[in-house]
Design an enzyme around this catalytic site. Structure first.
Site, PDB file in Angstrom:
ATOM      1  N   CYS A 273      53.779  40.914 -62.576  1.00 16.05           N
ATOM      2  CA  CYS A 273      54.765  39.839 -62.710  1.00 16.05           C
ATOM      3  C   CYS A 273      54.662  38.807 -61.581  1.00 16.05           C
ATOM      4  O   CYS A 273      53.739  38.009 -61.581  1.00 16.05           O
ATOM      5  CB  CYS A 273      56.160  40.460 -62.818  1.00 16.05           C
ATOM      6  SG  CYS A 273      57.370  39.359 -63.564  1.00 16.05           S
TER       7      CYS A 273
ATOM      8  N   HIS B 148      56.632  46.035 -65.562  1.00 16.79           N
ATOM      9  CA  HIS B 148      57.298  46.889 -64.579  1.00 16.79           C
ATOM     10  C   HIS B 148      57.545  48.220 -65.267  1.00 16.79           C
ATOM     11  O   HIS B 148      57.116  48.457 -66.386  1.00 16.79           O
ATOM     12  CB  HIS B 148      58.644  46.285 -64.165  1.00 16.79           C
ATOM     13  CG  HIS B 148      58.576  44.919 -63.588  1.00 16.79           C
ATOM     14  ND1 HIS B 148      58.193  44.675 -62.290  1.00 16.79           N
ATOM     15  CD2 HIS B 148      58.859  43.699 -64.120  1.00 16.79           C
ATOM     16  CE1 HIS B 148      58.254  43.377 -62.053  1.00 16.79           C
ATOM     17  NE2 HIS B 148      58.652  42.759 -63.138  1.00 16.79           N
TER      18      HIS B 148
HETATM   19  N1  GLN Z   1      60.251  35.315 -60.516  1.00 16.14           N
HETATM   20  C1  GLN Z   1      59.250  35.467 -61.524  1.00 16.14           C
HETATM   21  C2  GLN Z   1      59.755  35.087 -62.892  1.00 16.14           C
HETATM   22  O1  GLN Z   1      60.945  35.129 -63.136  1.00 16.14           O
HETATM   23  C3  GLN Z   1      58.719  36.893 -61.513  1.00 16.14           C
HETATM   24  C4  GLN Z   1      59.750  37.901 -61.934  1.00 16.14           C
HETATM   25  C5  GLN Z   1      59.331  39.327 -61.721  1.00 16.14           C
HETATM   26  O2  GLN Z   1      58.482  39.645 -60.897  1.00 16.14           O
HETATM   27  N2  GLN Z   1      59.972  40.221 -62.446  1.00 16.14           N
HETATM   28  O3  GLN Z   1      58.965  34.767 -63.746  1.00 16.14           O
END
Ligand code: GLN
Length: 252
Positions: free
Chosen positions: A96, A201
């Site tokens: 992510c 995740h």
């Molecule tokens: N901040 C990034 C987004 O919202 C990554 C989010 C995350 O790592 N879950 O796309």
């Protein structure tokens, strides 16, 4: 002979969301169970890293604000040597927010442009809605991974960023349930050499032990020059949990 693996964990304080540290625990424990000596190297802001000595690396996700805190340090301090290591076959998993910073840039939904190191030919644009929920993918044949055909992975995604793949990467998988890279093209994740970015995740590796072992195997092959045979572990519970999730999300 004792196999050794050096595992770098990028920005563990700022980039650790939705249990991403579970990936480190999974790699550490699966190596320990097999008598593989794993050395963990936390890489915080300002750290100097000899990337050529690293076998395996992990970069977790983070909020836009966490990414903004470390983006410049990552690009300027780690970028050049890390890119060289990635081109040379470093085994790297990025989830992510970490995945986004391996690409060319992340334009957040508030209009902030966070630079990436451009190691993966992807770019990310934040959207007004978040892509949230459980996700299941099937590893794509075009990813050319030495995993059994039809291997499926499960995870959890929560991102505003929509990631678009360029010609220099292959998708990691096809979305069976959930949103994936951008909610539009049915792809999830990106693969370049031994570097894997994805939105999963969960934590990803405890839920998908076959992928954890795939990464450990690649790291050993790279360090020792031969495909090391990993002693099998009892993953019945993990695989039953994975199957249960697939049954909930997809017709299997
Ligand atoms: N901040 C990034 C987004 O919202 C990554 C989010 C995350 O790592 N879950 O796309």
């Amino acid at each position: 002979m004792t196999y050794r693996v050096r595992l770098a964990h990028l920005y563990p304080d700022q980039m650790n969301i939705y249990g991403d540290r579970g990936n480190i625990l999974s790699l550490t424990q699966r190596c320990a169970w097999r008598g593989i000596a794993l050395e963990l190297l936390p890489v915080g802001a300002g750290a100097d890293v000899d990337w050529a000595s690293v076998d395996l690396a992990f970069f977790g996700g983070g909020q836009d604000s966490g990414q903004a805190l470390i983006a410049d340090d990552f690009v300027q301090r780690q970028g050049p040597l890390l890119r060289t290591a990635i081109d040379a076959g470093l085994v790297l998993l990025a989830i992510c927010g970490g995945y986004q910073l391996l690409g060319h840039y992340f334009l957040t939904h508030t209009g902030e442009r966070l630079p990436g190191i451009g190691a993966l030919d992807v770019h990310t644009v934040g959207g007004g809605t978040r892509l949230i929920g459980n996700i299941a993918i099937e590893i794509d044949a075009s990813a050319q991974l030495a995993l059994p055909t039809g291997t499926r992975l499960v995870g959890f995604e929560n991102h505003s960023g929509r990631t678009y793949l360029g010609a220099g990467v292959r998708p990691l998988g096809r979305v069976l349930a959930g949103h994936g890279n951008n909610g539009e093209d049915g792809t999830e994740g990106a693969v370049y050499r031994n570097t894997f970015g994805c939105y999963m995740h969960g934590s990803l590796l405890p839920k998908n032990p076959q992928f954890a072992d795939y990464l450990i195997g690649l790291a050993l092959a790279r360090r020792y020059g031969v495909a090391a045979t990993l002693a099998p572990l009892d993953d019945q519970l993990e695989m039953a949990a994975q199957r249960g999730m697939l049954e909930r999300l997809v017709r299997v």
